[in-house]
Design an enzyme around this catalytic site. Structure first.
Site, PDB file in Angstrom:
ATOM      1  N   ARG A 149       0.854  -1.179   0.000  1.00  0.00           N
ATOM      2  CA  ARG A 149       0.000   0.000   0.000  1.00  0.00           C
ATOM      3  C   ARG A 149       0.896   1.238   0.000  1.00  0.00           C
ATOM      4  O   ARG A 149       2.064   1.186   0.402  1.00  0.00           O
ATOM      5  CB  ARG A 149      -0.899   0.028   1.232  1.00  0.00           C
ATOM      6  N   LYS A 173      -2.286  -2.141   7.934  1.00  0.00           N
ATOM      7  CA  LYS A 173      -3.435  -1.588   8.643  1.00  0.00           C
ATOM      8  C   LYS A 173      -3.546  -2.209  10.028  1.00  0.00           C
ATOM      9  O   LYS A 173      -3.294  -3.389  10.211  1.00  0.00           O
ATOM     10  CB  LYS A 173      -4.717  -1.852   7.849  1.00  0.00           C
ATOM     11  N   HIS A 242      -2.204   2.091  -6.161  1.00  0.00           N
ATOM     12  CA  HIS A 242      -3.195   1.023  -6.111  1.00  0.00           C
ATOM     13  C   HIS A 242      -3.242   0.235  -7.416  1.00  0.00           C
ATOM     14  O   HIS A 242      -3.514  -0.968  -7.409  1.00  0.00           O
ATOM     15  CB  HIS A 242      -4.577   1.597  -5.780  1.00  0.00           C
ATOM     16  N   ARG A 245      -0.509  -2.241  -7.099  1.00  0.00           N
ATOM     17  CA  ARG A 245      -0.882  -3.265  -6.105  1.00  0.00           C
ATOM     18  C   ARG A 245      -1.892  -4.243  -6.710  1.00  0.00           C
ATOM     19  O   ARG A 245      -1.794  -5.454  -6.510  1.00  0.00           O
ATOM     20  CB  ARG A 245      -1.457  -2.570  -4.873  1.00  0.00           C
ATOM     21  N   HIS A 268      -4.530  -8.633   3.733  1.00  0.00           N
ATOM     22  CA  HIS A 268      -5.973  -8.544   3.917  1.00  0.00           C
ATOM     23  C   HIS A 268      -6.402  -9.389   5.116  1.00  0.00           C
ATOM     24  O   HIS A 268      -6.051 -10.562   5.200  1.00  0.00           O
ATOM     25  CB  HIS A 268      -6.709  -9.063   2.674  1.00  0.00           C
ATOM     26  N   TYR A 277     -10.122  -9.773  -6.698  1.00  0.00           N
ATOM     27  CA  TYR A 277      -9.092  -9.898  -7.732  1.00  0.00           C
ATOM     28  C   TYR A 277      -9.287 -11.124  -8.622  1.00  0.00           C
ATOM     29  O   TYR A 277      -8.576 -11.293  -9.608  1.00  0.00           O
ATOM     30  CB  TYR A 277      -7.701  -9.970  -7.090  1.00  0.00           C
TER      31      TYR A 277
END
Length: 300
Positions: A149, A173, A242, A245, A268, A277
């Protein structure tokens, strides 16, 4: 909305950044979403957070849906509101969570924009002719090699990079740490950049990617440089973190089909996030199966 009630928004945002360790970009998103709730309350004469009930939250959702806000954006707004009320309950400001169980309107989930393998090769296969372009190439290669990210890349320090084992340790995150591989070409680009970086910094600078003045590169600066790189390469679509990514995830899935592995590499928490995806058509899947499955490969 009373000024005192708005102060609780700022206290919540501070809690997100310093207690929960969320990135500045995520905190900004929470601020933006909760500003919609404040505007709604002010417009409807709601003076404090205790007055908001489930009916009012449904009205908030309906108003933004009619205004054209996407289902995904409304879901994010509801998520921010739920988290905010969990915090208010913890602080004994309210005794309920009015956003709990309120659904967002369903909308079409768009596939993330990506680049195919040939486009990615066109973007990356160039010889930098300046120190600045050496840095940019290292950034591009690392985005595509490791699926980082934007906040993860600009936050990288030298201590997180181990080029001997070709791994980089990333803080994602929720302050969750993961290790991801660094590809051969990304490693070469990083080595070339690090030799330049040494002349741009003082001894106390830990950031991998810095400006000419030795300061940590900002997210905005990275976005600007990637767009410029794309234009120089003749792309008619915007090149942004992005997009790289997404290319990383899509190409890895096309070649491996291992959704769980890609989930781990992307960082994730929920595999349903990664499943966006998997936009491969059946013929492509059949081709990959024929080429790779032990029971399907033709004898040679």
């Amino acid at each position: 909305m009373e000024e005192e009630q708005q102060i609780w928004i700022q206290k919540f945002l501070t809690h997100l950044q310093y207690e929960r360790g969320l990135s500045p970009q995520t905190v900004v998103s929470y601020r933006r979403d909760l500003a919609k709730a404040i505007a709604f309350c002010s417009h409807n004469g709601i003076g404090n957070w205790q007055e908001v009930d489930a009916q009012k939250v449904r009205a908030l959702v309906a108003a933004h849906h009619q205004a054209g806000l996407s289902g995904r954006s409304i879901q994010r707004l509801l998520s921010a509101l739920r988290s905010f009320y969990v915090y208010l309950q913890r602080e004994n400001i309210v005794d309920h969570n009015p956003a709990q169980g309120i659904p967002a309107p369903k909308g079409k989930r768009a596939l993330p924009p990506s680049l195919d393998v040939d486009q990615t090769a066109q973007l990356l296969n160039t010889k930098p002719c300046s120190d600045l372009l050496l840095r940019d190439q290292a950034i591009l290669e690392l985005f595509y090699s490791s699926g980082l990210r934007l906040a993860e890349l600009v936050g990288l320090n030298l201590s997180a990079l181990d080029l001997d084992t070709a791994l980089v340790r990333v803080v994602g995150k929720g302050a969750k740490t993961r290790e991801v591989p660094v590809g051969r070409r990304a490693k070469a680009a990083l080595l070339a950049w690090l030799s330049v970086r040494a002349g741009w910094i003082n001894q106390s600078q830990e950031a991998i990617f810095v400006t000419r003045h030795g300061r940590r590169l900002s997210p905005r600066a990275v976005q600007k440089r990637l767009r410029l790189w794309g234009l120089r390469q003749g792309f008619d679509v915007a090149i942004h973190p992005h997009r790289l990514r997404h290319a990383f995830a899509s190409h890895l899935l096309e070649s491996s089909g291992d959704l769980r592995a890609v989930q781990e590499l992307l960082g994730h928490a929920d595999i349903s996030t990664t499943q966006i995806y998997t936009h491969l058509d059946f013929q492509h899947l059949a081709k990959i199966y024929d080429q790779t499955h032990p029971r399907a490969r033709k004898k040679r």
